[in-house]
Design an enzyme around this catalytic site. Structure first.
Site, PDB file in Angstrom:
ATOM      1  N   HIS A 306       0.765  -0.998  -0.130  1.00  0.00           N
ATOM      2  CA  HIS A 306      -0.105   0.026   0.014  1.00  0.00           C
ATOM      3  C   HIS A 306       0.812   1.256   0.009  1.00  0.00           C
ATOM      4  CE1 HIS A 306      -3.214   2.810   1.225  1.00  0.00           C
ATOM      5  NE2 HIS A 306      -3.906   1.884   0.645  1.00  0.00           N
ATOM      6  N   ASP A 364      -8.063  -5.377   0.052  1.00  0.00           N
ATOM      7  CA  ASP A 364      -8.501  -6.123  -0.891  1.00  0.00           C
ATOM      8  C   ASP A 364      -8.079  -7.689  -0.922  1.00  0.00           C
ATOM      9  OD1 ASP A 364      -9.612  -3.876  -2.220  1.00  0.00           O
ATOM     10  OD2 ASP A 364      -7.684  -3.271  -2.924  1.00  0.00           O
TER      11      ASP A 364
HETATM   12  N1  ACO Z   1       4.274  -7.636  -4.950  1.00  0.00           N
HETATM   13  C1  ACO Z   1       5.465  -7.542  -5.023  1.00  0.00           C
HETATM   14  N2  ACO Z   1       6.266  -6.508  -4.717  1.00  0.00           N
HETATM   15  C2  ACO Z   1       5.743  -5.465  -4.461  1.00  0.00           C
HETATM   16  C3  ACO Z   1       4.378  -5.328  -4.328  1.00  0.00           C
HETATM   17  C4  ACO Z   1       3.607  -6.346  -4.573  1.00  0.00           C
HETATM   18  N3  ACO Z   1       2.299  -6.396  -4.285  1.00  0.00           N
HETATM   19  N4  ACO Z   1       4.080  -3.965  -3.875  1.00  0.00           N
HETATM   20  C5  ACO Z   1       4.800  -3.220  -3.912  1.00  0.00           C
HETATM   21  N5  ACO Z   1       5.999  -4.083  -4.171  1.00  0.00           N
HETATM   22  C6  ACO Z   1       7.650  -3.631  -4.407  1.00  0.00           C
HETATM   23  C7  ACO Z   1       8.095  -2.973  -5.697  1.00  0.00           C
HETATM   24  O1  ACO Z   1       8.253  -3.788  -6.552  1.00  0.00           O
HETATM   25  C8  ACO Z   1       9.036  -2.030  -5.344  1.00  0.00           C
HETATM   26  O2  ACO Z   1      10.087  -2.630  -5.148  1.00  0.00           O
HETATM   27  P1  ACO Z   1      11.503  -1.980  -5.301  1.00  0.00           P
HETATM   28  O3  ACO Z   1      11.683  -0.871  -4.245  1.00  0.00           O
HETATM   29  O4  ACO Z   1      12.893  -3.024  -5.451  1.00  0.00           O
HETATM   30  O5  ACO Z   1      11.554  -1.467  -6.658  1.00  0.00           O
HETATM   31  C9  ACO Z   1       8.731  -1.674  -3.601  1.00  0.00           C
HETATM   32  O6  ACO Z   1       7.943  -2.693  -3.346  1.00  0.00           O
HETATM   33  C10 ACO Z   1       7.836  -0.245  -3.466  1.00  0.00           C
HETATM   34  O7  ACO Z   1       6.688  -0.462  -4.370  1.00  0.00           O
HETATM   35  P2  ACO Z   1       6.006   0.989  -5.325  1.00  0.00           P
HETATM   36  O8  ACO Z   1       5.176   0.384  -6.367  1.00  0.00           O
HETATM   37  O9  ACO Z   1       7.019   1.646  -5.243  1.00  0.00           O
HETATM   38  O10 ACO Z   1       5.059   1.212  -4.019  1.00  0.00           O
HETATM   39  P3  ACO Z   1       3.818   2.200  -4.376  1.00  0.00           P
HETATM   40  O11 ACO Z   1       3.487   2.877  -3.019  1.00  0.00           O
HETATM   41  O12 ACO Z   1       3.981   3.051  -5.404  1.00  0.00           O
HETATM   42  O13 ACO Z   1       2.682   1.001  -4.509  1.00  0.00           O
HETATM   43  C11 ACO Z   1       0.789  -0.146  -4.664  1.00  0.00           C
HETATM   44  C12 ACO Z   1       1.628   1.005  -3.708  1.00  0.00           C
HETATM   45  C13 ACO Z   1       0.112   0.367  -5.959  1.00  0.00           C
HETATM   46  C14 ACO Z   1      -0.591  -0.731  -3.938  1.00  0.00           C
HETATM   47  C15 ACO Z   1       1.618  -1.745  -4.818  1.00  0.00           C
HETATM   48  O14 ACO Z   1       2.135  -2.171  -3.852  1.00  0.00           O
HETATM   49  C16 ACO Z   1       0.851  -2.635  -5.596  1.00  0.00           C
HETATM   50  O15 ACO Z   1       0.878  -2.729  -6.866  1.00  0.00           O
HETATM   51  N6  ACO Z   1       0.078  -3.809  -4.826  1.00  0.00           N
HETATM   52  C17 ACO Z   1      -0.724  -4.639  -5.466  1.00  0.00           C
HETATM   53  C18 ACO Z   1      -1.917  -4.099  -6.048  1.00  0.00           C
HETATM   54  C19 ACO Z   1      -2.939  -3.761  -4.804  1.00  0.00           C
HETATM   55  O16 ACO Z   1      -2.955  -4.824  -4.094  1.00  0.00           O
HETATM   56  N7  ACO Z   1      -3.515  -2.516  -4.746  1.00  0.00           N
HETATM   57  C20 ACO Z   1      -4.469  -2.223  -3.695  1.00  0.00           C
HETATM   58  C21 ACO Z   1      -4.333  -0.776  -3.168  1.00  0.00           C
HETATM   59  S1  ACO Z   1      -5.178  -0.693  -1.838  1.00  0.00           S
HETATM   60  C22 ACO Z   1      -6.477   0.165  -2.498  1.00  0.00           C
HETATM   61  O17 ACO Z   1      -6.334   0.652  -3.525  1.00  0.00           O
HETATM   62  C23 ACO Z   1      -7.905  -0.283  -1.724  1.00  0.00           C
END
Ligand code: ACO
Length: 430
Positions: A306, A364
């Site tokens: 998140h 979720d």
């Molecule tokens: N699985 C694996 N790796 C992940 C995940 C994941 N679900 N989420 C983040 N990471 C990793 C990224 O690859 C990144 O790695 P790095 O630092 O080596 O590049 C690091 O964790 C940080 O991730 P970001 O994408 O920069 O974090 P951001 O805050 O931009 O994204 C998000 C948050 C979009 C929710 C992300 O965690 C994601 O895509 N999760 C899966 C989708 C999801 O469950 N969304 C629901 C959000 S809650 C809602 O809307 C109600």
């Protein structure tokens, strides 16, 4: 306002900016005069360090895993309140008295029907259209049906539009579902509470009596509470930005719905359930964990991570409990997806990659299993999120419109394209 300041040295000049403290949470450096003073912009793609507004509605402490609406913890609201009470709280800032609650419920209930012409509007869509596509279109069309509540400078019209939106969204969502599965629309029944009415509009058919199961209705209500608002997330910021130009509230909410649809936001519960189905069994989890960690593989564990929570999402805990209540009530003992979900959660919470990056299950992760058990197809999951989030969008939009310092939102950019150059006629291009 605090007397703290932040100093910036830029191109040999020294500049000082005031720092504002909120009631709780991080302070903000007020850089609104930065461009005027220095000619420079700030650069913050994805707005990870930027407060776009001040707000009194919702507070999140992502490190602690805290979510407060108007100061009240989400756990207490979800356990002890009902959705319309939370709507009132978000809109007006205080919990309602008994009379206020009665009056509010009455006003919402009296707006649940939609213009009869909307039925015809629905039938213009293909039956196999995604219900979120139908939601974007039909909610956007509300301003064409309710002209008399689109003047945003009139507080009465703003109030009527808010009531209409909160009341009609479940009706429109249920219609999108019924249209999708080829069943007749079911009219709202005003002696039912908000969640029961919604379940009935989705699952009743004219040829049979429909009895609302109170345990399932309570679960639905709780799901609505858990999704009601989440401060300046992508869809809420979209609603605020659309509203900042003076667009009418129906159009703004349609913009929010479009943004919510994406799999990184509201579409994640649909994506999480699809992912659990794709994993299929506990023995395949390690393969998917490895894929999630592989930099060359775009796969992510849906329902994990998140932008704000770097701790357990407090809503996910309540959602997990609700999942068990619903499965228990329906006598579903060995749900393979739940089994995969529980095991995946256990493994991920102990895996170095997820621990170091602070990737915890978000709401979720469990909501999909619950919604499926309630009888909804995955394509409806984000629609249900939109029904619940409507009140948050409206409360945030209303707060913005009623703020005298409100201006049109207009972010800046770091331009990295070509500098100025002359047009080359076609016959001179190589
Ligand atoms: N699985 C694996 N790796 C992940 C995940 C994941 N679900 N989420 C983040 N990471 C990793 C990224 O690859 C990144 O790695 P790095 O630092 O080596 O590049 C690091 O964790 C940080 O991730 P970001 O994408 O920069 O974090 P951001 O805050 O931009 O994204 C998000 C948050 C979009 C929710 C992300 O965690 C994601 O895509 N999760 C899966 C989708 C999801 O469950 N969304 C629901 C959000 S809650 C809602 O809307 C109600």
């Amino acid at each position: 306002m605090s007397d703290k300041t932040a100093k910036l040295s830029l191109s040999g000049g020294e500049h000082e900016f005031s720092v504002h403290d909120g009631t709780i949470g991080p302070s903000v450096v007020d850089i609104s005069s930065l461009y005027k003073e220095t000619g420079a912009f700030t650069y913050d793609p994805g707005f990870t360090s930027t407060a776009s507004c001040d707000s009194k509605i919702t507070f999140i402490d992502g490190d602690e895993g805290t979510l407060l609406h108007r100061g009240y913890p989400i756990e207490q609201l979800a356990e002890q309140g009902d959705f319309l009470e939370v709507c009132y709280l978000l809109l007006y800032g205080e919990l309602p008295t008994k009379t206020q609650k009665h009056d509010f419920d009455y006003r919402v209930t009296r707006h649940t029907m939609v213009h009869e012409q909307m039925m015809r509007f629905f039938t213009g869509f293909r039956r196999d259209a995604h219900p979120m596509a139908v939601m974007c279109g039909t909610v956007g069309a509300l301003s064409a049906f309710y002209h008399d509540s689109t003047d945003i400078s009139d507080p009465h019209q703003r109030m009527v539009a808010s009531m209409r939106m909160i009341a009609k969204m479940p009706t429109i969502a249920a219609m999108a579902y019924k249209y999708h599965i080829g069943q007749p629309f079911v009219y709202p029944q005003n002696d039912l509470d908000y969640a029961s009415n919604f379940l009935r509009m989705c699952f009743a058919v004219p040829c049979e009596e429909y009895q609302v199961n109170p345990v399932l209705a309570r679960a639905m209500d709780r799901i609505f509470i858990l999704h009601a608002d989440h401060e300046q997330n992508a869809s809420t910021s979209t609603v605020r930005l659309a509203g900042s130009s003076g667009a009418n509230p129906f159009a703004c909410i349609a913009a929010g719905i479009a943004c919510l649809w994406g799999p990184a936001h509201g579409g994640a519960n649909e994506a999480a359930l699809n992912m659990l189905g794709e994993i299929g069994s506990v023995d395949r989890i390690p393969e998917y964990i490895a894929r999630a960690k592989d930099k060359n593989d775009p796969f992510r564990l849906m329902g994990f991570g998140h932008r704000v929570y770097k701790n357990y999402d407090p809503r996910a805990k309540i959602m997990q409990k609700t999942t068990h209540e619903v499965l228990g009530e329906l006598g579903i003992k060995d749900d393979p997806l739940l089994e995969v979900a529980m095991e995946l959660e256990k493994i991920a919470l102990h895996d170095d990659y997820f621990v170091e990056k602070k990737l915890y299950p978000n709401i979720d992760f469990y909501s999909g299993i619950t919604l499926r058990a309630l009888g909804f197809p995955t394509t409806m999951f984000t629609v249900l999120f939109a029904v619940a989030r409507t009140v948050g969008w409206i409360a945030q939009w209303k707060e913005m419109i009623e703020d005298p310092s409100q201006r049109i939102g207009r972010p800046r950019q770091l331009y990295t394209g070509e500098p100025k150059r002359d047009y080359v006629p076609m016959n001179k291009r190589s």
